[in-house]
Motif scaffolding. Structure first.
Motif, short mmCIF file in Angstrom:
data_model
loop_
_atom_site.label_atom_id
_atom_site.label_comp_id
_atom_site.label_asym_id
_atom_site.label_seq_id
_atom_site.Cartn_x
_atom_site.Cartn_y
_atom_site.Cartn_z
N SER A 1 0.85 -1.18 0.00
CA SER A 1 0.00 0.00 0.00
C SER A 1 0.89 1.24 0.00
O SER A 1 2.10 1.15 0.26
CB SER A 1 -0.90 0.02 1.24
N THR B 1 -4.85 -3.41 -4.05
CA THR B 1 -4.98 -2.47 -2.93
C THR B 1 -5.82 -1.26 -3.32
O THR B 1 -5.56 -0.61 -4.34
CB THR B 1 -3.59 -1.98 -2.48
N THR C 1 -6.67 2.45 -2.49
CA THR C 1 -5.95 3.54 -1.82
C THR C 1 -6.90 4.48 -1.11
O THR C 1 -8.01 4.75 -1.59
CB THR C 1 -5.10 4.31 -2.85
#
Length: 413
Positions: A151, A179, A181
């Motif tokens: 991340s 991932t 964000t």
């Protein structure tokens, strides 16, 4: 009680999934690279073509129909992403639109200004802005990747985004690790210093409901071929910015938004197909308006994909030879899994799956080259990536598990 996901109805909606006596059915695990096209999208393209094509703004029926098709597509996108139709511009693809927008922003960038990009992103949301910085003598700064969590490291955000920052470009979700964000945090920092905020939502749109109006995003980019449609890109630009954007255009071309960014003749049949792709998502939902139906449809898709994802993730984590590049529990993720196999070239593995299981599984760096370098996967040929779409099934995942175990057993030394 929630209704079961209508997987058979969904699969029937995709022509590429129909069994053919002349070929063994393919299993499509390459959704992050591009989904299969919904039949409603393909049909809409054929109807537009077969009824007679024409360019815009004529007095005759086919031209009027083309104008109406494009207007309806803008309206459909507006409901899908919660923006105004006049904020939607079409183009060849997300990358081309990003470069065009970067060129038009050059007048507002000066030497010494700062442009912020990330180490997590596909290069389509990096290089247009890096090129802009290079041309104007601006400074490029990266929001760094945390290699432990896959991340972005937001702890140093105040040092990366400063009063000199003029533009911040971030991906809503990674096309490699999945991932998602925390764009709200980054957006607030960007706005605090008066910077433009650009979001690449190409990988996010097929999996996450989008609300452009609430997001505070200035420019959002996506592509229809990632959400069951044809190859066409979209830029959603806030009207206040779009109105003053000094785009490069032909002198007689329209000056008003959104037309001024749409250089040359557009891909009208693909725009028609875009309407069909959005209609497919709408068909999965309920509600009194198209926006409500689309949100409901996306929620259905997300819940089903999350269920399948849990099965894949727990399986991959149990195999010692697998290195899974996946954010920890508690981090929101799309159903996209990148991994490597000890002692194996990723391309050899995906070729084996194609030959032995008729599975479409991708390999490489997926244009997230900064992350690939930082995580050291090039010596294995990049990642193996399996990505889900709502037409995938638990049975297909079962075959993937069987195949992976067989492959690893055969390659143990």
């Amino acid at each position: 009680m929630n209704k079961p996901f209508p997987i058979q109805q969904v699969r029937a909606a995709f022509p590429a999934l129909r069994e053919d006596v002349n070929r063994k059915p393919l299993i499509f695990f390459d959704g992050p690279g591009g989904t299969q096209m919904a039949g409603t999208a393909a049909d809409a393209m054929f109807v537009y073509i077969s009824k007679g094509m024409a360019n815009l703004h004529g007095t005759f029926p086919t031209s009027i129909r083309t104008d109406d098709t494009i207007a309806e597509a803008r309206s459909a996108v507006a409901d899908f992403l919660n923006c105004e139709p006049s904020e939607v511009a079409f183009g060849q693809n997300m990358t081309s639109l990003a470069f065009a927008i970067a060129r038009s922003l050059a007048a507002s960038i000066e030497e010494g200004d700062e442009i912020v990009v990330t180490e997590l992103d596909h290069r389509a949301n990096v290089d247009p802005w890096v090129t802009l910085a290079k041309d104007k003598g601006a400074v490029v700064k990266f929001i760094q990747l945390n290699p432990e969590t896959f991340s972005l490291d937001l702890d140093m955000l105040d040092e990366v985004i400063t009063p000199k920052t003029k533009l911040v470009a971030v991906g809503m979700s990674s096309n490699v690790t999945g991932t998602v964000t925390d764009i709200e945090n980054i957006q607030s920092k960007a706005k605090a210093v008066g910077a433009l905020f650009v979001v690449d939502a190409v990988h996010a749109v097929p999996h996450l409901p989008i609300d452009f109006k609430k997001s505070g995003v200035d420019i959002l980019l996506c592509s229809a071929y990632k959400f069951f449609g044809p190859h066409i890109g979209m830029a959603v630009i806030s009207a206040s910015l779009f109105e003053r954007l000094p785009v490069y255009k032909l002198k007689p071309a329209p000056h008003e938004i959104p037309y001024k960014l749409e250089t040359g003749t557009q891909n009208h049949e693909a725009i028609a197909g875009l309407i069909g792709a959005i209609e497919f998502i709408q068909s999965l939902g309920v509600g009194g308006t198209r926006r409500e139906q689309l949100l409901s449809g996306m929620q259905q898709i997300a819940a089903y994909e999350d269920e399948l994802s849990e099965s894949i993730e727990s399986f991959l984590k149990e195999i010692p030879e697998i290195q899974l590049f996946r954010a920890p529990a508690g981090t929101r993720k799309t159903p996209t899994f990148a991994f490597t196999i000890a002692g194996v070239n990723s391309r050899e593995a995906t070729a084996w799956f194609a030959q032995n299981y008729n599975m479409c599984i991708a390999d490489g760096d997926f244009y997230a080259s900064t992350m690939a370098e930082k995580l050291g996967v090039y010596h294995r040929g990049g990642w193996i990536r399996i990505g889900l779409a709502p037409y995938n099934t638990a049975e297909e995942i079962g075959l993937f598990k069987e195949g992976l175990q067989q492959y690893i057993s055969a390659h143990k030394k």
